[in-house]
Enzyme design. Structure first.
Site, short mmCIF file in Angstrom:
data_model
loop_
_atom_site.label_atom_id
_atom_site.label_comp_id
_atom_site.label_asym_id
_atom_site.label_seq_id
_atom_site.Cartn_x
_atom_site.Cartn_y
_atom_site.Cartn_z
N ASP A 326 -17.19 33.91 5.05
CA ASP A 326 -15.80 33.49 4.89
C ASP A 326 -15.59 32.97 3.47
O ASP A 326 -15.98 31.86 3.19
CB ASP A 326 -15.40 32.44 5.95
CG ASP A 326 -16.45 31.37 6.17
OD1 ASP A 326 -17.65 31.58 5.88
OD2 ASP A 326 -16.08 30.30 6.66
N GLU A 509 -25.43 25.65 -2.39
CA GLU A 509 -25.25 26.63 -1.31
C GLU A 509 -25.24 28.07 -1.80
O GLU A 509 -25.59 28.99 -1.05
CB GLU A 509 -23.96 26.35 -0.56
CG GLU A 509 -22.71 26.46 -1.42
CD GLU A 509 -21.43 26.33 -0.62
OE1 GLU A 509 -21.48 26.53 0.60
OE2 GLU A 509 -20.39 26.02 -1.22
#
Length: 551
Positions: A326, A509
């Site tokens: 996403d 991340e």
């Protein structure tokens, strides 16, 4: 005239109370009197039953007012705020005084909600630590223990300890956790492997599936179904026997295949699509079609930019969140417009590869338990899925797997999701050789492999590289005998992460790997996050395999 009050029967009814007296008081005194009227609830010990109401469900127009008023920089903050009293009382108080002269929404929220707890903010890394030492020290920082549960919080209590990604993500996430577990196993943290495994099994028992994360607003969807890979990891590392999780694997399978038996060609229901020839394959889906609680403002703005009905856009945004990607050009009809998202109209190669692994695992474990009928049944399901993936998702001309747009009956974009069939052993050796060329020519950089070759500004596109994609590519190519490419990706990724760590003393991340391999990645709906669970896990596993020579 006497004060009158209508007895409330439903939270959507309006509370009629004579406000003539309160209008004469400063709003601060009204709030103070309201807060004095009822003490904060005591913590609930143990594991109470948590209802599935999301903050948007609970607070209705109050939730909408807060999220649309930009009281918090991050849309996820308010859904994570635990209430200081019964949410129904909060809602009724809001309705009574929201139109009062001098009403201040920020003061009302501050009076009735606590900010989310931030764990680990005080942690300071030691610049003298090696990358391996840093990761091993981070596990306790990212670990959450079962705690007394705040009533009506969006956080779903879990029975045992778990690891969170870090940053804004203060809950456990389904597919993140598998890649985190790789590192926990390498660090010898079998205690956390066991507790996390049991937490996921517990969620399957309680909710019928593993939600996106342990928040009420994640219950309407899952994430890539990799519990079978977790179970395999436990078996390989001697942590837990796979047989004990067979019932949970079957329950997860039922969740993903719900409604399949009643579909006819050109129909779809929830996660299952029946193609014109009767073939069954799967898609990402979310049972809700409203703005996501945690990205409410962003979703509303995206829907405004689309000509489609808002609920269709919301469903596709939610399904994109279930994919874990996403967002990415994989789900967009127009790569430059998030509002063109059509996630539910794509049959993803990675999802169907993971379900092939689930079917194979159920077959194998059933065989070990002596259930030959179930073993044969699921071996046939896996074989049929492999044939369907090859028929619909393999591009012979380009030599790669691609998602399939079942509405337009054509293949979609090429991405790093193409490596998942290798990782789960679905591909042929000839396909693996062709795919190696496609990955080297289109996705490989000096810093690892990019998510896609399309630079759109979405975080799961060029120029970003993500830890889970590196791991599946490395192990996937090595499984098919291409050690050279697997090793190249591994060493490139280790160099990327270590370069950034040497400069900033932290892991993140995602990484910008197109060009300068030591930059943090960008794009998406929120700032770059530190932590970071799956980066730690993959890198720690790779250090175990390749050592600490990052060149």
């Amino acid at each position: 005239m006497e004060n009158t009050k209508i007895q409330m029967k439903d939270p959507t009814e309006f509370d009629v109370e004579d406000d003539r007296l309160t209008e004469l008081e400063p709003i601060e005194l009204i709030l103070e009197r309201m807060m004095d009227a009822e003490p904060e609830p005591e913590m609930i010990e143990g594991l109470p039953h948590s209802d599935a109401l999301t903050p948007a469900d609970r607070y209705l127009e109050l939730f909408t007012a807060v999220q649309s008023s930009h009281l918090f920089e991050d849309s996820k903050t308010f859904p994570d705020c635990p209430p200081k009293m019964d949410p129904l009382d909060i809602l009724l108080r809001y309705r009574r005084i929201k139109n009062h002269p001098g009403f201040n929404l920020q003061r009302f929220v501050d009076a009735h909600f606590s900010l989310p707890a931030h764990h680990g903010d005080e942690y300071v890394s030691d610049p003298g630590d090696s990358l391996k030492e840093h990761i091993d020290k981070l596990w306790p920082v990212l670990t959450r223990q079962p705690e007394d549960h705040v009533p009506w919080s969006s956080l779903l209590p879990l029975p045992q300890a778990y690891v969170v990604p870090g940053g804004r993500f203060s809950e456990t996430y389904y597919w993140d956790s598998y890649f985190t577990m790789l590192g926990l196993a390498e660090s010898g943290r079998n205690d956390l492997l066991r507790t996390m495994a049991d937490n996921f099994a517990w969620m399957i028992e309680i909710y019928g599936h593993i939600p996106n994360g342990n928040r009420t607003y994640y219950l309407s969807r899952s994430q890539p179904p990799i519990f079978a890979l977790m179970v395999e990891l436990f078996e390989e590392d001697g942590v837990r026997g796979a047989k004990r999780y067979l019932d949970h694997l079957l329950m997860e399978y039922d969740f993903w295949m719900d409604g399949a038996e009643s579909l006819t060609p050109n129909q779809a229901y929830r996660h299952v699509v029946c193609l014109p020839d009767g073939t069954l394959l799967n898609r990402y889906w979310d049972d809700r079609d409203t703005p996501r609680d945690e990205s409410w403002r962003e979703d509303v703005e995206t829907a405004k930019l689309s000509s489609r009905p808002d609920n269709e856009v919301y469903r596709d945004l939610r399904a994109g969140a279930e994919s874990g990607w996403d967002y990415s050009s994989r789900w967009l009809r127009d790569a430059d417009r998030l509002a063109s998202i059509r996630t539910t109209q794509f049959i993803p190669v990675d999802l169907n590869a993971f379900l092939y692994k689930l079917e194979s695992a159920i077959s194998n474990i059933s065989g070990l338990k002596g259930d030959k009928v179930t073993a044969a049944q699921f071996r046939e399901k896996a074989d049929l899925r492999r044939e369907a993936v090859n028929r619909y998702l393999w591009d012979e001309e380009q030599g790669c797997f691609r998602d399939y747009d079942w509405h337009q009956q054509q293949m979609s974009l090429f991405s790093a999701a193409s490596v998942v069939p290798l990782y789960v052993g679905l591909a042929t050796h000839a396909q693996a050789e062709r795919l190696a060329d496609a990955v080297k020519n289109r996705l490989l950089t000096p810093g690892g492999i990019m998510a896609t070759e399309y630079d759109t500004g979405e975080q799961w596109d060029k120029p970003n590289g993500w830890a889970p994609l590196q791991w599946m590519a490395i192990q996937g190519f090595k499984l098919y005998g291409n050690d050279a490419l697997g090793d190249l990706i591994a060493r490139s990724w280790l160099k990327t992460v270590n370069q950034y760590y040497q400069q900033h003393h932290k892991l993140i991340e995602k990484y910008h790997i197109s060009g300068d391999a030591s930059r943090g990645g960008g794009g998406g709906e929120y700032p770059l996050q530190d932590g970071f669970g799956w980066t730690n896990g993959v890198v720690r596993r790779l250090i175990g395999l390749y050592g600490e020579n990052y060149e």
